[in-house]
Design a protein around this motif. Structure first.
Motif, PDB file in Angstrom:
ATOM      1  N   CYS A  90      29.664  49.236  49.361  1.00 22.37           N
ATOM      2  CA  CYS A  90      28.453  48.458  49.628  1.00 22.37           C
ATOM      3  C   CYS A  90      27.831  48.008  48.317  1.00 22.37           C
ATOM      4  O   CYS A  90      27.736  48.800  47.369  1.00 22.37           O
ATOM      5  N   LYS A  91      27.408  46.778  48.303  1.00 19.26           N
ATOM      6  CA  LYS A  91      26.702  46.214  47.156  1.00 19.26           C
ATOM      7  C   LYS A  91      25.358  45.693  47.643  1.00 19.26           C
ATOM      8  O   LYS A  91      25.189  45.386  48.821  1.00 19.26           O
ATOM      9  N   ALA A  92      24.409  45.558  46.737  1.00 21.12           N
ATOM     10  CA  ALA A  92      23.118  44.952  47.070  1.00 21.12           C
ATOM     11  C   ALA A  92      23.346  43.486  47.428  1.00 21.12           C
ATOM     12  O   ALA A  92      24.305  42.867  46.941  1.00 21.12           O
ATOM     13  N   PRO A  93      22.480  42.906  48.274  1.00 20.40           N
ATOM     14  CA  PRO A  93      22.674  41.516  48.708  1.00 20.40           C
ATOM     15  C   PRO A  93      22.773  40.500  47.571  1.00 20.40           C
ATOM     16  O   PRO A  93      23.493  39.510  47.690  1.00 20.40           O
ATOM     17  N   GLU A  94      22.097  40.752  46.464  1.00 21.02           N
ATOM     18  CA  GLU A  94      22.141  39.775  45.367  1.00 21.02           C
ATOM     19  C   GLU A  94      23.422  39.881  44.534  1.00 21.02           C
ATOM     20  O   GLU A  94      23.687  39.047  43.674  1.00 21.02           O
ATOM     21  N   VAL A  95      24.237  40.918  44.791  1.00 26.09           N
ATOM     22  CA  VAL A  95      25.487  41.105  44.050  1.00 26.09           C
ATOM     23  C   VAL A  95      26.601  40.324  44.747  1.00 26.09           C
ATOM     24  O   VAL A  95      26.879  40.549  45.923  1.00 26.09           O
ATOM     25  N   LEU A 117      39.932  48.949  54.441  1.00 25.59           N
ATOM     26  CA  LEU A 117      38.882  48.809  53.437  1.00 25.59           C
ATOM     27  C   LEU A 117      37.862  47.806  53.950  1.00 25.59           C
ATOM     28  O   LEU A 117      38.216  46.846  54.639  1.00 25.59           O
ATOM     29  N   MET A 118      36.603  48.045  53.593  1.00 29.18           N
ATOM     30  CA  MET A 118      35.542  47.086  53.886  1.00 29.18           C
ATOM     31  C   MET A 118      34.708  46.950  52.626  1.00 29.18           C
ATOM     32  O   MET A 118      34.356  47.946  52.001  1.00 29.18           O
ATOM     33  N   VAL A 119      34.402  45.709  52.273  1.00 27.72           N
ATOM     34  CA  VAL A 119      33.516  45.415  51.145  1.00 27.72           C
ATOM     35  C   VAL A 119      32.396  44.545  51.704  1.00 27.72           C
ATOM     36  O   VAL A 119      32.667  43.562  52.402  1.00 27.72           O
ATOM     37  N   THR A 120      31.143  44.915  51.432  1.00 27.58           N
ATOM     38  CA  THR A 120      30.022  44.139  51.955  1.00 27.58           C
ATOM     39  C   THR A 120      28.848  44.153  50.985  1.00 27.58           C
ATOM     40  O   THR A 120      28.628  45.139  50.278  1.00 27.58           O
ATOM     41  N   ASN A 121      28.119  43.047  50.971  1.00 27.52           N
ATOM     42  CA  ASN A 121      26.821  43.018  50.288  1.00 27.52           C
ATOM     43  C   ASN A 121      25.724  42.768  51.330  1.00 27.52           C
ATOM     44  O   ASN A 121      24.616  42.390  51.002  1.00 27.52           O
ATOM     45  N   GLY A 122      26.079  43.007  52.597  1.00 26.42           N
ATOM     46  CA  GLY A 122      25.124  42.817  53.687  1.00 26.42           C
ATOM     47  C   GLY A 122      25.091  41.393  54.203  1.00 26.42           C
ATOM     48  O   GLY A 122      24.684  41.154  55.334  1.00 26.42           O
ATOM     49  N   LEU A 123      25.515  40.456  53.386  1.00 27.98           N
ATOM     50  CA  LEU A 123      25.542  39.048  53.772  1.00 27.98           C
ATOM     51  C   LEU A 123      26.971  38.608  54.061  1.00 27.98           C
ATOM     52  O   LEU A 123      27.235  37.896  55.027  1.00 27.98           O
ATOM     53  N   HIS A 125      30.941  40.094  54.573  1.00 28.93           N
ATOM     54  CA  HIS A 125      31.736  41.290  54.852  1.00 28.93           C
ATOM     55  C   HIS A 125      33.213  40.913  54.763  1.00 28.93           C
ATOM     56  O   HIS A 125      33.616  39.881  55.291  1.00 28.93           O
ATOM     57  N   TYR A 126      33.974  41.760  54.105  1.00 26.56           N
ATOM     58  CA  TYR A 126      35.421  41.553  53.999  1.00 26.56           C
ATOM     59  C   TYR A 126      36.114  42.805  54.496  1.00 26.56           C
ATOM     60  O   TYR A 126      35.732  43.920  54.122  1.00 26.56           O
ATOM     61  N   PHE A 139      43.944  40.695  54.547  1.00 25.17           N
ATOM     62  CA  PHE A 139      42.584  40.443  55.027  1.00 25.17           C
ATOM     63  C   PHE A 139      42.573  40.313  56.546  1.00 25.17           C
ATOM     64  O   PHE A 139      43.482  39.723  57.134  1.00 25.17           O
ATOM     65  N   LEU A 140      41.544  40.891  57.167  1.00 21.01           N
ATOM     66  CA  LEU A 140      41.374  40.854  58.619  1.00 21.01           C
ATOM     67  C   LEU A 140      40.107  40.093  58.952  1.00 21.01           C
ATOM     68  O   LEU A 140      39.168  40.068  58.158  1.00 21.01           O
ATOM     69  N   LYS A 141      40.055  39.518  60.142  1.00 20.27           N
ATOM     70  CA  LYS A 141      38.840  38.822  60.602  1.00 20.27           C
ATOM     71  C   LYS A 141      37.729  39.817  60.890  1.00 20.27           C
ATOM     72  O   LYS A 141      36.556  39.560  60.653  1.00 20.27           O
ATOM     73  N   GLU A 142      38.100  40.977  61.434  1.00 16.85           N
ATOM     74  CA  GLU A 142      37.098  42.012  61.709  1.00 16.85           C
ATOM     75  C   GLU A 142      37.725  43.383  61.657  1.00 16.85           C
ATOM     76  O   GLU A 142      38.951  43.525  61.617  1.00 16.85           O
ATOM     77  N   LEU A 143      36.879  44.373  61.648  1.00 17.68           N
ATOM     78  CA  LEU A 143      37.287  45.769  61.597  1.00 17.68           C
ATOM     79  C   LEU A 143      37.687  46.215  62.996  1.00 17.68           C
ATOM     80  O   LEU A 143      37.024  45.848  63.965  1.00 17.68           O
ATOM     81  N   PRO A 144      38.740  47.004  63.124  1.00 18.55           N
ATOM     82  CA  PRO A 144      39.080  47.505  64.464  1.00 18.55           C
ATOM     83  C   PRO A 144      37.977  48.426  64.997  1.00 18.55           C
ATOM     84  O   PRO A 144      37.321  49.128  64.228  1.00 18.55           O
ATOM     85  N   ASN A 145      37.787  48.424  66.307  1.00 19.04           N
ATOM     86  CA  ASN A 145      36.896  49.390  66.945  1.00 19.04           C
ATOM     87  C   ASN A 145      37.555  50.756  66.891  1.00 19.04           C
ATOM     88  O   ASN A 145      38.772  50.865  66.790  1.00 19.04           O
TER      89      ASN A 145
END
Length: 149
Positions: A90-95, A117-123, A125-126, A139-145
């Motif tokens: 997780c990163k801050a939104p401005e990062v 793996l998931m990488v996000t700055n809140g705005l 998401h990868y 790369f995936l479109k979304e995370l599996p449930n």
């Protein structure tokens, strides 16, 4: 705090010494509310409420050793056998999310061996799935449930 690219969740807050803290239900304590913590708490709620991951499988902000350096991961989701299913940075939104961010999580994953793996700055998401044989990620479109399979 800034509106993030997550569904709306309800959080518990507390003020002390002119600082705002947010309750982390995984760590079971109030944590100083920083922009990165805001993203982390939304990510945890996303995993619990939208992806149905069991709370007991989540772990937040723990130290790990990577090449004899002490590092701290943001969030992991364990598998029932104790292996790591998902590693989140997780990163801050401005990062801005850059190749350096992916390199950082990939270095952590050399030790942790997470499947996803998931990488996000809140705005932004990868989501990635590891291919350990080819030493790359897809790369995936979304995370599996979560599923018990």
């Amino acid at each position: 705090m800034q509106k993030l690219n997550f569904p709306s969740y309800s959080f518990r807050f507390k003020n002390s010494e002119n600082k705002v803290a947010i309750f982390d239900e995984i760590r079971k304590k109030f944590i100083l509310l920083t922009p990165e913590e805001w993203v982390r708490q939304h990510t945890v709620q996303f995993l619990l409420q939208d992806k149905n991951y069991p709370k007991s499988y989540l772990n937040v902000e723990k130290l790990i050793k990577v090449n004899d350096l002490k590092k701290r991961y943001d969030v992991v989701v364990f598998q029932p056998d104790g292996g790591i299913y998902l590693l989140i940075e997780c990163k801050a939104p401005e990062v801005k999310i850059t190749q350096d961010t992916f390199d950082q999580i990939a270095r952590y994953n050399l030790t942790l061996k997470a499947t996803y793996l998931m990488v996000t700055n809140g705005l932004n998401h990868y989501f990635c799935q590891m291919d350990f044989e080819k030493e790359t990620y897809i790369f995936l479109k979304e995370l599996p449930n979560f599923s018990n399979d």
